[in-house]
Design a protein around this motif. Sequence first.
Motif, PDB file in Angstrom:
ATOM      1  N   UNK A  52       7.113 -13.383  13.970  1.00  0.00           N
ATOM      2  CA  UNK A  52       7.567 -14.380  14.932  1.00  0.00           C
ATOM      3  C   UNK A  52       7.514 -15.763  14.291  1.00  0.00           C
ATOM      4  N   UNK A  53       8.134 -16.729  14.939  1.00  0.00           N
ATOM      5  CA  UNK A  53       8.095 -18.095  14.424  1.00  0.00           C
ATOM      6  C   UNK A  53       6.682 -18.671  14.495  1.00  0.00           C
ATOM      7  N   UNK A  54       5.850 -18.081  15.343  1.00  0.00           N
ATOM      8  CA  UNK A  54       4.467 -18.535  15.458  1.00  0.00           C
ATOM      9  C   UNK A  54       3.521 -17.888  14.471  1.00  0.00           C
ATOM     10  N   UNK A  55       4.038 -16.911  13.708  1.00  0.00           N
ATOM     11  CA  UNK A  55       3.212 -16.317  12.662  1.00  0.00           C
ATOM     12  C   UNK A  55       2.675 -14.933  12.951  1.00  0.00           C
ATOM     13  N   UNK A  56       2.915 -14.409  14.139  1.00  0.00           N
ATOM     14  CA  UNK A  56       2.479 -13.041  14.415  1.00  0.00           C
ATOM     15  C   UNK A  56       3.359 -12.054  13.654  1.00  0.00           C
ATOM     16  N   UNK A  57       2.735 -10.970  13.212  1.00  0.00           N
ATOM     17  CA  UNK A  57       3.468  -9.973  12.436  1.00  0.00           C
ATOM     18  C   UNK A  57       3.210  -8.568  12.976  1.00  0.00           C
ATOM     19  N   UNK A  58       4.146  -7.681  12.698  1.00  0.00           N
ATOM     20  CA  UNK A  58       3.903  -6.263  12.949  1.00  0.00           C
ATOM     21  C   UNK A  58       4.619  -5.447  11.892  1.00  0.00           C
ATOM     22  N   UNK A  59       4.075  -4.272  11.629  1.00  0.00           N
ATOM     23  CA  UNK A  59       4.545  -3.429  10.540  1.00  0.00           C
ATOM     24  C   UNK A  59       4.717  -1.984  10.995  1.00  0.00           C
ATOM     25  N   UNK A  60       5.630  -1.304  10.355  1.00  0.00           N
ATOM     26  CA  UNK A  60       5.708   0.143  10.526  1.00  0.00           C
ATOM     27  C   UNK A  60       4.447   0.754   9.939  1.00  0.00           C
ATOM     28  N   UNK A  61       3.978   1.824  10.548  1.00  0.00           N
ATOM     29  CA  UNK A  61       2.755   2.462  10.069  1.00  0.00           C
ATOM     30  C   UNK A  61       2.893   2.881   8.605  1.00  0.00           C
ATOM     31  N   UNK A  62       4.086   3.267   8.204  1.00  0.00           N
ATOM     32  CA  UNK A  62       4.281   3.785   6.855  1.00  0.00           C
ATOM     33  C   UNK A  62       4.127   2.727   5.768  1.00  0.00           C
ATOM     34  N   UNK A  63       4.158   1.452   6.143  1.00  0.00           N
ATOM     35  CA  UNK A  63       4.063   0.391   5.123  1.00  0.00           C
ATOM     36  C   UNK A  63       2.825  -0.473   5.276  1.00  0.00           C
ATOM     37  N   UNK A  65      -0.581  -2.106   4.893  1.00  0.00           N
ATOM     38  CA  UNK A  65      -1.471  -2.162   3.743  1.00  0.00           C
ATOM     39  C   UNK A  65      -0.750  -2.252   2.419  1.00  0.00           C
ATOM     40  N   UNK A  66       0.562  -2.048   2.420  1.00  0.00           N
ATOM     41  CA  UNK A  66       1.335  -2.111   1.174  1.00  0.00           C
ATOM     42  C   UNK A  66       2.359  -3.250   1.188  1.00  0.00           C
ATOM     43  N   UNK A  67       2.943  -3.512   2.345  1.00  0.00           N
ATOM     44  CA  UNK A  67       3.972  -4.547   2.475  1.00  0.00           C
ATOM     45  C   UNK A  67       3.406  -5.747   3.233  1.00  0.00           C
ATOM     46  N   UNK A  68       3.885  -6.925   2.874  1.00  0.00           N
ATOM     47  CA  UNK A  68       3.493  -8.146   3.572  1.00  0.00           C
ATOM     48  C   UNK A  68       4.722  -8.986   3.864  1.00  0.00           C
ATOM     49  N   UNK A  69       4.890  -9.337   5.126  1.00  0.00           N
ATOM     50  CA  UNK A  69       6.001 -10.202   5.515  1.00  0.00           C
ATOM     51  C   UNK A  69       5.476 -11.625   5.675  1.00  0.00           C
ATOM     52  N   UNK A  80       9.587 -10.394   1.984  1.00  0.00           N
ATOM     53  CA  UNK A  80       8.893  -9.123   2.116  1.00  0.00           C
ATOM     54  C   UNK A  80       8.341  -8.748   0.751  1.00  0.00           C
ATOM     55  N   UNK A  81       7.033  -8.847   0.622  1.00  0.00           N
ATOM     56  CA  UNK A  81       6.362  -8.436  -0.600  1.00  0.00           C
ATOM     57  C   UNK A  81       6.028  -6.957  -0.465  1.00  0.00           C
ATOM     58  N   UNK A  82       6.545  -6.149  -1.376  1.00  0.00           N
ATOM     59  CA  UNK A  82       6.353  -4.704  -1.306  1.00  0.00           C
ATOM     60  C   UNK A  82       5.564  -4.253  -2.529  1.00  0.00           C
ATOM     61  N   UNK A  83       4.378  -3.753  -2.292  1.00  0.00           N
ATOM     62  CA  UNK A  83       3.507  -3.260  -3.354  1.00  0.00           C
ATOM     63  C   UNK A  83       3.306  -1.755  -3.204  1.00  0.00           C
ATOM     64  N   UNK A  84       2.809  -1.141  -4.253  1.00  0.00           N
ATOM     65  CA  UNK A  84       2.525   0.306  -4.254  1.00  0.00           C
ATOM     66  C   UNK A  84       3.710   1.097  -3.708  1.00  0.00           C
ATOM     67  N   UNK A  85       4.872   0.787  -4.212  1.00  0.00           N
ATOM     68  CA  UNK A  85       6.085   1.418  -3.701  1.00  0.00           C
ATOM     69  C   UNK A  85       6.097   2.910  -3.973  1.00  0.00           C
ATOM     70  N   UNK A  86       6.680   3.639  -3.039  1.00  0.00           N
ATOM     71  CA  UNK A  86       6.778   5.086  -3.114  1.00  0.00           C
ATOM     72  C   UNK A  86       8.249   5.499  -3.104  1.00  0.00           C
ATOM     73  N   UNK A  87       8.569   6.666  -3.624  1.00  0.00           N
ATOM     74  CA  UNK A  87       9.974   7.120  -3.576  1.00  0.00           C
ATOM     75  C   UNK A  87      10.540   7.130  -2.158  1.00  0.00           C
ATOM     76  N   UNK A  88       9.710   7.407  -1.168  1.00  0.00           N
ATOM     77  CA  UNK A  88      10.197   7.438   0.210  1.00  0.00           C
ATOM     78  C   UNK A  88      10.508   6.049   0.763  1.00  0.00           C
TER      79      UNK A  88
END
Length: 115
Positions: A52-63, A65-69, A80-88
Amino acid sequence: QVQLVESGGGLVQAGGSLRLSCAATGNIFKINDMGWYRQAPGKQRELVAAATSGGSTNYADSVKGRFTISRDNAKNTVFLQMNSLKPEDTAVYYCKADGIYVSYWGQGTQVTVSS
């Protein structure tokens, strides 16, 4: 009219990292939520992460701990910083920005993770 310009996709080995960027340009009055979605071949488009413009975030469960918006509201840009990328994680990644009455989509950027 508002355009979303994405960059940062590419090919990476499993365990690697990529950083996606999306800048909103044009006749921008107000951008509320910004986020990233992805669509893999044969699958529906799904939410990856949103902020959100206020800074709240939400993520898919699958990402979690690995992705940061993150956002730069002054520049109407979302990352979108994506770490520990997987083939899926392989998919076309789309940026989305919500205006007051309409949503805007980027053209998509391909992310391919090799095993």
